[in-house]
Scaffold this motif. Structure first.
Motif, PDB file in Angstrom:
ATOM      1  N   ILE A   1      -9.269  -2.471   0.807  1.00  0.00           N
ATOM      2  CA  ILE A   1      -7.770  -2.556   1.114  1.00  0.00           C
ATOM      3  C   ILE A   1      -7.624  -1.698   2.487  1.00  0.00           C
ATOM      4  O   ILE A   1      -6.891  -2.290   3.434  1.00  0.00           O
ATOM      5  CB  ILE A   1      -6.912  -1.976  -0.002  1.00  0.00           C
ATOM      6  N   TYR A   2      -8.107  -0.396   2.566  1.00  0.00           N
ATOM      7  CA  TYR A   2      -7.903   0.302   3.719  1.00  0.00           C
ATOM      8  C   TYR A   2      -8.436  -0.267   4.831  1.00  0.00           C
ATOM      9  O   TYR A   2      -8.029  -0.551   6.215  1.00  0.00           O
ATOM     10  CB  TYR A   2      -8.210   1.775   3.558  1.00  0.00           C
TER      11      TYR A   2
ATOM     12  N   GLU B   1      -2.019   9.422  -1.001  1.00  0.00           N
ATOM     13  CA  GLU B   1      -2.818   9.156  -2.031  1.00  0.00           C
ATOM     14  C   GLU B   1      -3.645  10.632  -2.183  1.00  0.00           C
ATOM     15  O   GLU B   1      -4.302  10.631  -3.413  1.00  0.00           O
ATOM     16  CB  GLU B   1      -3.909   8.371  -1.383  1.00  0.00           C
TER      17      GLU B   1
ATOM     18  N   ILE C   1       0.137   6.903   4.591  1.00  0.00           N
ATOM     19  CA  ILE C   1      -0.234   6.420   3.207  1.00  0.00           C
ATOM     20  C   ILE C   1      -1.433   7.314   2.524  1.00  0.00           C
ATOM     21  O   ILE C   1      -1.431   7.449   1.245  1.00  0.00           O
ATOM     22  CB  ILE C   1      -0.826   4.888   3.358  1.00  0.00           C
TER      23      ILE C   1
ATOM     24  N   THR D   1       0.996  -1.266   0.062  1.00  0.00           N
ATOM     25  CA  THR D   1      -0.090  -0.010   0.177  1.00  0.00           C
ATOM     26  C   THR D   1       0.880   1.425   0.040  1.00  0.00           C
ATOM     27  O   THR D   1       0.648   2.313  -0.676  1.00  0.00           O
ATOM     28  CB  THR D   1      -0.828  -0.092   1.217  1.00  0.00           C
TER      29      THR D   1
ATOM     30  N   PRO E   1      -6.384   2.789  -4.323  1.00  0.00           N
ATOM     31  CA  PRO E   1      -6.837   1.753  -3.944  1.00  0.00           C
ATOM     32  C   PRO E   1      -8.353   1.376  -3.515  1.00  0.00           C
ATOM     33  O   PRO E   1      -8.798   2.417  -3.059  1.00  0.00           O
ATOM     34  CB  PRO E   1      -5.805   1.098  -2.812  1.00  0.00           C
TER      35      PRO E   1
END
Length: 284
Positions: free
Chosen positions: A194-195, A242, A238, A70, A190
């Motif tokens: 996913i998170y 993004e 992260i 990620t 993503p």
């Protein structure tokens, strides 16, 4: 996840609150895991920890792998967005220069349209935190694109040798195409699952760590809070990668390239009279 919308903006604006909630949840689960571990040890002092090592290894390995992918993906997408800014500026600069190939009578109007177009593109990216502003500026840029294309096609058809204008159309085509590429890059993130999976693994790992800490005479708050702080920080960074126009990590400094290009357009327009004046004096 889609391009920033009102809902997304509100969620990201509340990121510090979410970070505190996740931090508290990890600390609580560390304590819950510790109490479960102490209860198991009291019931079965010998076998309470049997097989736990394999489970912990699998969970922590998966957590580390997911964080690595990620984080790496977010950093890669940030670099791609920076590269696309440079590519768009190069495309605009090339199209601006190739307007010189068109008939002189058509150039002033097209150059003004180009300035308006670049202004709209700059305002669009500067206004992404406001959905309404971004939509208005994007519509203005698309309208300018269409006008530039139509007027350029008309100008090329008026040229004695139309093939000379093909390179102008090619440059404009690249300038238009890069806007689509940047739009797709802006929306590329993503999937939310996913998170959620990353968050779930963090919480499960906290429970397992708390279980492993059972049996000690005193609670080690330093290690527990340190783990919670590290996990929350990783998640925050992260998300910052993004959405580089909303947090600490930003691409705003790369927009200066576009601003410099816009400034050079005005400077080029101001230079033209200074180049013409000497010839006028000679004619006098």
């Amino acid at each position: 996840m889609a391009c920033p919308t009102d809902r997304t903006m509100q969620s990201l604006a509340a990121a510090p609150t979410y970070a505190l909630v996740i931090f508290a949840a990890i600390v609580v689960l560390l304590e819950v895991g510790r109490r479960i571990g102490e209860r198991q040890l009291s019931l079965d002092p010998v076998g309470a920890r049997t097989g736990i090592g394999a489970i912990e290894g699998a969970v922590f390995g998966l957590l580390a792998l997911l964080i690595a992918f990620t984080f790496s993906g977010a950093a890669s997408r940030l670099d791609d967005r920076r590269t696309l800014i440079t590519e768009e500026v190069n495309a605009i600069g090339t199209a601006w220069l190739r307007l010189d190939l068109l008939p002189p009578a058509n150039q002033p109007a097209l150059r003004q349209l180009m300035r308006d177009y670049v202004d709209a593109r700059i305002a669009f990216y500067q206004g992404l935190t406001d959905k309404q502003t971004a939509a208005q500026e994007n519509a203005r840029a698309m309208a300018a694109q269409l006008n530039i294309w139509k007027q350029t096609v008309a100008a090329v058809q008026q040229m004695p040798s139309p093939p000379l204008g093909i390179s102008v159309l090619q440059a404009l085509n690249e300038m238009i195409d890069i806007t689509t590429t940047r739009s797709v890059a802006l929306k590329t993130h993503p999937p939310l699952i996913i998170y959620l999976m990353l968050l779930a693994l963090m919480l499960v790992s906290a429970l397992l760590i708390g279980f492993g800490m059972a049996g000690s005479a005193r609670r080690n708050w330093l290690h527990g809070t340190g783990y919670a702080l590290v996990m929350v920080s990783v998640m925050y960074v992260i998300l910052d990668f993004e959405f580089p126009r909303l947090g600490i990590i930003r691409v705003d400094q790369f927009d200066q390239i576009m601003l410099n290009q816009r400034k050079s357009m005005d400077e080029a327009n101001a230079i033209i009279p200074t180049l013409i004046e000497p010839s006028l004096y000679r004619n006098i």
